[in-house]
Scaffold this active site. Sequence first.
Site, PDB file in Angstrom:
ATOM      1  N   ASP A 109       1.111  -1.441   0.589  1.00 26.21           N
ATOM      2  CA  ASP A 109       0.090   0.245   0.295  1.00 26.21           C
ATOM      3  C   ASP A 109       0.407   1.227  -0.046  1.00 26.21           C
ATOM      4  O   ASP A 109       1.735   1.135   0.966  1.00 26.21           O
ATOM      5  CB  ASP A 109      -0.882  -0.319   1.093  1.00 26.21           C
ATOM      6  N   HIS A 131      -7.507  10.354   4.630  1.00 27.54           N
ATOM      7  CA  HIS A 131      -6.890   9.145   4.866  1.00 27.54           C
ATOM      8  C   HIS A 131      -7.220   9.591   6.555  1.00 27.54           C
ATOM      9  O   HIS A 131      -6.579  10.498   7.521  1.00 27.54           O
ATOM     10  CB  HIS A 131      -5.269   9.044   5.351  1.00 27.54           C
ATOM     11  N   GLY A 132      -7.541   8.770   7.740  1.00 29.66           N
ATOM     12  CA  GLY A 132      -8.005   8.974   8.664  1.00 29.66           C
ATOM     13  C   GLY A 132      -9.335   9.456   8.784  1.00 29.66           C
ATOM     14  O   GLY A 132     -10.187   9.138   8.238  1.00 29.66           O
ATOM     15  N   ALA A 166     -11.320   4.648   3.569  1.00 27.63           N
ATOM     16  CA  ALA A 166     -12.552   4.761   4.028  1.00 27.63           C
ATOM     17  C   ALA A 166     -13.421   4.849   5.426  1.00 27.63           C
ATOM     18  O   ALA A 166     -14.365   4.357   5.793  1.00 27.63           O
ATOM     19  CB  ALA A 166     -12.772   3.473   3.336  1.00 27.63           C
ATOM     20  N   ASN A 181     -10.019   1.107   1.163  1.00 23.69           N
ATOM     21  CA  ASN A 181      -9.380   0.778   2.111  1.00 23.69           C
ATOM     22  C   ASN A 181      -9.342   1.528   3.426  1.00 23.69           C
ATOM     23  O   ASN A 181      -9.752   1.799   3.137  1.00 23.69           O
ATOM     24  CB  ASN A 181      -7.730   1.233   1.289  1.00 23.69           C
TER      25      ASN A 181
HETATM   26  O1  G3H Z   1      -4.124   3.109   2.080  1.00 23.34           O
HETATM   27  C1  G3H Z   1      -4.996   2.860   3.427  1.00 23.34           C
HETATM   28  C2  G3H Z   1      -5.988   3.595   3.384  1.00 23.34           C
HETATM   29  O2  G3H Z   1      -6.480   4.815   2.521  1.00 23.34           O
HETATM   30  C3  G3H Z   1      -6.658   3.329   5.132  1.00 23.34           C
HETATM   31  O3  G3H Z   1      -7.733   4.866   4.981  1.00 23.34           O
HETATM   32  O4  G3H Z   1      -6.914   4.999   7.564  1.00 23.34           O
HETATM   33  O5  G3H Z   1      -8.974   6.157   6.217  1.00 23.34           O
HETATM   34  O6  G3H Z   1      -9.228   3.787   6.607  1.00 23.34           O
HETATM   35  P1  G3H Z   1      -7.679   4.565   6.714  1.00 23.34           P
HETATM   36 ZN    ZN Z   2      -4.841   4.954   1.623  1.00 18.22          ZN
END
Ligand code: G3H
Ligand code: ZN
Length: 276
Positions: free
Chosen positions: A81, A173-174, A202, A222
């Site tokens: 990732d 993210h987050g 997500a 993700n």
């Molecule tokens: O690549 C990882 C994801 O985009 C995770 O996003 O930390 O908001 O669940 P998140």
């Molecule tokens: Zn990501």
Amino acid sequence: MFASPKQMILEAQKNGYAIGCFNTSDLEITKAIISAAQKQNSPVMIATTPKAIEYAGLEALAGLIKQMAKSSKVPIVLHLDHGKSIEIIQQCLELGYQSVMIDGSEKPLEENIRLTAEAVEIAHQHKAICEGELGHLGKAGTNQDRLTNQEDIENFVSKTHVDLLAVSIGSKHGIELDEKLNIALLKKIHAETNIPLVLHGASGVSDNDINQAIANGICKINIDTDIRHTFSKSIRQILAKYPQEEDFRNILSQVMADIQKLVEEKIKLFGSTGKG
Ligand code: G3H
Ligand code: ZN
């Protein structure tokens, strides 16, 4: 069992569900993800970021996931990732990753295209698939994100030959209060291209938005922050309840059960239950 990543994604695309791509950095999270996938008879992708790799060590982490995946009954794909360099892409592919993401999203478009095309070529030589990102997802609490411009898609996809495209449609993210997806933009993107689309960031997105995203072309989702938050919250709760507990295995068994529950809920939401 290991699975063909291409087939896993195309099946999801054809049948209107999404593959959960869950981030891990250790044994406990990996075990919880696999237990959840088995309980739900669902295919999953297990992802490691460069930060997780730095934490656990690439060979140790990849070895652990591959060993656990081999003896599982459901299809599992090991994914890198947010790889930012050709070097890490190469290292992961050499260790048997079946899927990699090259993230050139902070670079100007032409540089992103050049870097992504190079990563795709190497991934394909290893019979792996490669995901690229167009537009840029910001971190929760910041305004660094750039939404994907649907007019760039054809150019990006035809020049890079990516297998999957991560799009920036409002998630971060987050976790941010009122994280709202721009479904109108996703519809325009989906009308532009047939390429399987990926939703990052997500955690914090409502179930309703997730459902709409899947209905409009998202076939990989993700999840990272929700897992890490569940891990920490679970430890705090257990230690508050049993302050004298000395055996970390008793603590971490409950943590794994809580993460498994979370991952099972996500799998149900993404519609991949029973697709293993
Ligand atoms: O690549 C990882 C994801 O985009 C995770 O996003 O930390 O908001 O669940 P998140
Ligand atoms: Zn990501």
